[in-house]
Design a protein around this motif. Structure first.
Motif, PDB file in Angstrom:
ATOM      1  N   ARG A 156       5.375  13.611  30.498  1.00  0.00           N
ATOM      2  CA  ARG A 156       5.806  14.559  31.318  1.00  0.00           C
ATOM      3  C   ARG A 156       5.227  15.479  31.111  1.00  0.00           C
ATOM      4  O   ARG A 156       4.198  16.212  32.202  1.00  0.00           O
ATOM      5  N   LYS A 163       2.066  15.462  33.733  1.00  0.00           N
ATOM      6  CA  LYS A 163       2.974  15.168  35.400  1.00  0.00           C
ATOM      7  C   LYS A 163       2.801  16.877  34.900  1.00  0.00           C
ATOM      8  O   LYS A 163       2.856  17.986  36.719  1.00  0.00           O
ATOM      9  N   SER A 164       3.335  18.224  34.842  1.00  0.00           N
ATOM     10  CA  SER A 164       3.561  19.525  34.670  1.00  0.00           C
ATOM     11  C   SER A 164       2.583  20.478  33.953  1.00  0.00           C
ATOM     12  O   SER A 164       2.520  21.183  34.232  1.00  0.00           O
TER      13      SER A 164
END
Length: 188
Positions: free
Chosen positions: A180, A183-184
């Motif tokens: 996560r 991805k961010s």
């Protein structure tokens, strides 16, 4: 009569666990939306999550927990298990009931977190709640294996398996967090 009560007990266990698995996800989403910079989005999503939590908690999770307790007690009574709790044949059931008590403590703690979030108090981050979300999984494994195998003699293997399950869940959560963050674009 016993088998009908037992069947209903199992059905309410399933619906209770459905609530125990999904409810913490809503707590996670509600905690995470609090970092939303847009106040309108944050407010709308918080209201929506609280509404979803309220309906799930009071419509499914709490009634299922109550029915599980009532029907479980009746199953214990009509199955004539109570006299065997403290002789050698019921040790597995005594251990299982210990896990059930811990599961109810977990259930009540979710209710406490829900009440805090309803008042705008967010003591736990989304990531902390992700770890907490997996507690029901550990209890499910322990209770089902004890109820199926019906052996306290396999307790050592069972505890080893639970520890392995916990390690796998913790590792999966950590990997998920890194994915996560990647991805961010955030760095850990």
């Amino acid at each position: 009569m016993y088998y009908y009560i037992k069947a209903l007990h199992i059905i309410f266990i399933v619906t209770w666990f459905a609530g125990l698995f999904y409810f913490p996800r809503l707590l996670i989403y509600n905690a995470e939306i609090q970092t939303e910079p847009d106040a309108n989005i944050k407010s709308a999503m918080t209201r929506q999550y609280l509404l979803m939590m309220k309906r799930l908690w009071y419509g499914i999770t709490v009634p299922s927990a109550i029915m599980t307790l009532i029907l479980g007690s009746l199953t214990l009574h009509f199955g004539h298990w109570a006299p065997h709790l403290f002789d050698g044949t019921g040790t597995w059931l005594l251990i299982k009931l210990g896990f059930v008590i811990l599961l109810y403590i977990y259930f009540f703690s979710l209710g406490k977190i829900f009440k805090q979030q309803s008042k705008g108090i967010f003591k736990y981050s989304g990531n902390q709640l992700r770890f907490y979300n997996e507690v029901a999984t550990v209890f499910l494994f322990a209770i089902v294996f004890l109820a199926t195998v019906k052996s306290a003699g396999s307790l050592l293997y069972g505890l080893g398996g639970l520890i392995l399950l916990i390690l796998i869940l913790v590792t999966a959560i950590k990997i998920y967090k890194k994915v996560r963050e990647k991805k961010s674009g955030k760095q850990p």
